[in-house]
Design a protein around this motif. Sequence first.
Motif, mmCIF file in Angstrom:
data_model
loop_
_atom_site.group_PDB
_atom_site.id
_atom_site.type_symbol
_atom_site.label_atom_id
_atom_site.label_comp_id
_atom_site.label_asym_id
_atom_site.label_seq_id
_atom_site.Cartn_x
_atom_site.Cartn_y
_atom_site.Cartn_z
ATOM 1 N N ASN A 20 0.802 -1.218 0.000
ATOM 2 C CA ASN A 20 0.000 0.000 0.000
ATOM 3 C C ASN A 20 0.837 1.271 0.000
ATOM 4 N N GLN A 21 2.140 1.154 0.124
ATOM 5 C CA GLN A 21 3.003 2.329 0.139
ATOM 6 C C GLN A 21 3.258 2.799 -1.290
ATOM 7 N N PRO A 22 3.340 4.106 -1.498
ATOM 8 C CA PRO A 22 3.654 4.602 -2.837
ATOM 9 C C PRO A 22 5.091 4.269 -3.211
ATOM 10 N N ILE A 23 5.328 4.160 -4.521
ATOM 11 C CA ILE A 23 6.669 3.829 -4.996
ATOM 12 C C ILE A 23 7.619 4.993 -4.722
ATOM 13 N N ASN A 24 8.815 4.671 -4.303
ATOM 14 C CA ASN A 24 9.848 5.677 -4.073
ATOM 15 C C ASN A 24 10.527 5.941 -5.415
#
Length: 143
Positions: A20-24
């Motif tokens: 669920n984390q946005p791509i770095n």
Amino acid sequence: MESEREVIDLQAGAPSPRRNQPINLNHYATKKSVAESMLDVALFMSNATRLKAVLEQGPSSHYYITLISLISISLLLQVVIGILLVVTARLNLNEVEKQWRLNQLNNATTILVFTTVVVNVFITAFGAHKTGFLAAKTSRSHL
């Protein structure tokens, strides 16, 4: 009755907190630059080997000067590309004030990579060796 989303989550296994984390974007761009650098090193080594082969054949070979020039241009372009990739990889894409500069560096690198590919096509065309029947016929005629 289970929803389609629940079935998909069950098939994929336990939900990952990283999913669920946005791509770095900075991490992604750095990995891309490193991969491109590895390909640049491989082509650099290939061209160094070609240069050695042309130098060993000597000036009597066809297109000697042309091949030496094209291979030298390709090697020089690859060094510049490598430097640009190192600079690009060190800058942080997440810093908004550096994004314009990174975009310019990326565009310059892309143009230089395309130019290097074109130069290497000509190196391959001028450096083609006779194979098969023609090579055997030519080697017999020199005896």
